[in-house]
Design an enzyme around this catalytic site. Structure first.
Site, PDB file in Angstrom:
ATOM      1  N   ASN A  62       0.832  -1.206   0.000  1.00 11.47           N
ATOM      2  CA  ASN A  62       0.000   0.000   0.000  1.00 11.47           C
ATOM      3  C   ASN A  62       0.864   1.253   0.000  1.00 11.47           C
ATOM      4  O   ASN A  62       1.898   1.325   0.667  1.00 11.47           O
ATOM      5  CB  ASN A  62      -1.046  -0.011   1.122  1.00 11.47           C
ATOM      6  CG  ASN A  62      -0.507  -0.296   2.501  1.00 11.47           C
ATOM      7  OD1 ASN A  62       0.446  -1.032   2.669  1.00 11.47           O
ATOM      8  ND2 ASN A  62      -1.122   0.292   3.502  1.00 11.47           N
ATOM      9  N   GLU A  64       0.381   5.231   0.570  1.00 13.34           N
ATOM     10  CA  GLU A  64      -0.550   6.264   1.050  1.00 13.34           C
ATOM     11  C   GLU A  64      -0.103   7.649   0.584  1.00 13.34           C
ATOM     12  O   GLU A  64       0.987   7.817   0.019  1.00 13.34           O
ATOM     13  CB  GLU A  64      -0.652   6.167   2.573  1.00 13.34           C
ATOM     14  CG  GLU A  64      -1.229   4.818   2.990  1.00 13.34           C
ATOM     15  CD  GLU A  64      -1.506   4.690   4.480  1.00 13.34           C
ATOM     16  OE1 GLU A  64      -1.063   5.544   5.267  1.00 13.34           O
ATOM     17  OE2 GLU A  64      -2.176   3.708   4.853  1.00 13.34           O
ATOM     18  N   GLU A  75      -3.035  -4.658  -2.979  1.00 14.18           N
ATOM     19  CA  GLU A  75      -3.530  -5.623  -3.974  1.00 14.18           C
ATOM     20  C   GLU A  75      -3.662  -4.972  -5.345  1.00 14.18           C
ATOM     21  O   GLU A  75      -3.368  -5.576  -6.373  1.00 14.18           O
ATOM     22  CB  GLU A  75      -4.895  -6.175  -3.553  1.00 14.18           C
ATOM     23  CG  GLU A  75      -4.881  -6.973  -2.269  1.00 14.18           C
ATOM     24  CD  GLU A  75      -5.083  -6.131  -1.010  1.00 14.18           C
ATOM     25  OE1 GLU A  75      -4.672  -4.947  -0.990  1.00 14.18           O
ATOM     26  OE2 GLU A  75      -5.639  -6.665  -0.038  1.00 14.18           O
ATOM     27  N   CYS A 112     -10.036  -5.564   0.479  1.00 10.47           N
ATOM     28  CA  CYS A 112     -11.210  -4.672   0.518  1.00 10.47           C
ATOM     29  C   CYS A 112     -12.047  -4.853  -0.751  1.00 10.47           C
ATOM     30  O   CYS A 112     -11.611  -5.454  -1.744  1.00 10.47           O
ATOM     31  CB  CYS A 112     -10.763  -3.219   0.669  1.00 10.47           C
ATOM     32  SG  CYS A 112     -10.170  -2.468  -0.853  1.00 10.47           S
ATOM     33  N   CYS A 115     -10.552  -3.628  -4.104  1.00 12.76           N
ATOM     34  CA  CYS A 115      -9.510  -4.527  -4.623  1.00 12.76           C
ATOM     35  C   CYS A 115     -10.139  -5.798  -5.199  1.00 12.76           C
ATOM     36  O   CYS A 115      -9.670  -6.323  -6.207  1.00 12.76           O
ATOM     37  CB  CYS A 115      -8.503  -4.863  -3.531  1.00 12.76           C
ATOM     38  SG  CYS A 115      -7.433  -3.456  -3.159  1.00 12.76           S
TER      39      CYS A 115
HETATM   40  N1  THU Z   1      -5.308  -1.505   2.484  1.00 14.49           N
HETATM   41  C1  THU Z   1      -4.758  -2.357   1.581  1.00 14.49           C
HETATM   42  O1  THU Z   1      -3.614  -2.180   1.160  1.00 14.49           O
HETATM   43  N2  THU Z   1      -5.500  -3.401   1.165  1.00 14.49           N
HETATM   44  C2  THU Z   1      -6.781  -3.658   1.544  1.00 14.49           C
HETATM   45  O2  THU Z   1      -7.405  -4.582   1.037  1.00 14.49           O
HETATM   46  C3  THU Z   1      -7.394  -2.839   2.578  1.00 14.49           C
HETATM   47  C4  THU Z   1      -6.625  -1.662   3.044  1.00 14.49           C
HETATM   48  C5  THU Z   1      -4.529  -0.349   2.909  1.00 14.49           C
HETATM   49  C6  THU Z   1      -5.096   0.982   2.500  1.00 14.49           C
HETATM   50  C7  THU Z   1      -4.551   1.903   3.548  1.00 14.49           C
HETATM   51  O3  THU Z   1      -3.234   2.305   3.166  1.00 14.49           O
HETATM   52  C8  THU Z   1      -4.427   1.029   4.790  1.00 14.49           C
HETATM   53  O4  THU Z   1      -4.459  -0.320   4.320  1.00 14.49           O
HETATM   54  C9  THU Z   1      -5.544   1.236   5.803  1.00 14.49           C
HETATM   55  O5  THU Z   1      -6.795   1.130   5.221  1.00 14.49           O
END
Ligand code: THU
Length: 161
Positions: A62, A64, A75, A112, A115
């Site tokens: 991830n 940000e 993902e 999520c 994704c």
């Molecule tokens: N996040 C993911 O990388 N994958 C997911 O399926 C859910 C959430 C990340 C997004 C954000 O940077 C952090 O987790 C908190 O939501």
């Protein structure tokens, strides 16, 4: 009126050591990749690794952003990475892991909804199921044999083409 019941089945592995060897390697790579996540705002790091039919592996974590919605999940970083590098190659498996020094992440953490929808596009295009393995930082690993198991009644381009 009719009723439709949708069922999903998951496999639950007690730990990494119970997984097939190639998936252990894939999940270990997801763990390594997770460590490089850029998650200063959520403190929630996610890593994903994708095994392709040509034996290549691509990863994502991830990323940000100070403008929160501009960030992207691990993902999607990984699957778009796969699409960018190997557009015609079938995806054999995806491994996902999450960890946090702020939250408890000892249970499997599934991808999520956004994704799931992104992965669905690739499963539909390759016309074969994509097995998805997911875990927290430690402990049990869950497996869905296909994306569809995680996202029944998904939004499919074939519904409107
Ligand atoms: N996040 C993911 O990388 N994958 C997911 O399926 C859910 C959430 C990340 C997004 C954000 O940077 C952090 O987790 C908190 O939501």
């Amino acid at each position: 009126m009719e009723k439709l019941t949708v069922q999903s089945e998951f496999e639950i592995y007690e730990g990494l050591q119970e997984l097939p060897e190639d998936i252990q390697d894939l999940m270990s790579l997801a763990v390594e990749t997770r460590k490089n996540a850029y998650a200063p705002y959520s403190n929630f790091k996610v890593g994903a690794a994708i095994l392709l039919a040509n034996k290549e592996v691509v990863v994502g974590n991830n990323q940000e952003n100070a403008s929160f919605p501009s960030g992207l999940c691990a993902e999607r970083v990984a699957i778009y990475h796969a699409g960018a590098r190997f557009p015609e190659v079938r995806i054999k498996a995806i491994a996902i892991t999450a960890s946090s020094d702020k939250y408890v992440t000892s249970a499997p953490i599934p991808p999520c909804g956004a994704c799931r929808q992104a992965i669905a596009e690739y499963e539909i295009n390759q016309e074969s199921p994509i097995p998805i393995y997911f875990m927290g930082a430690v402990g049990k690993v869950m497996k869905s044999n296909s994306l569809k198991g995680l996202l029944p009644l998904l939004f499919d381009k074939n519904n409107f083409i």
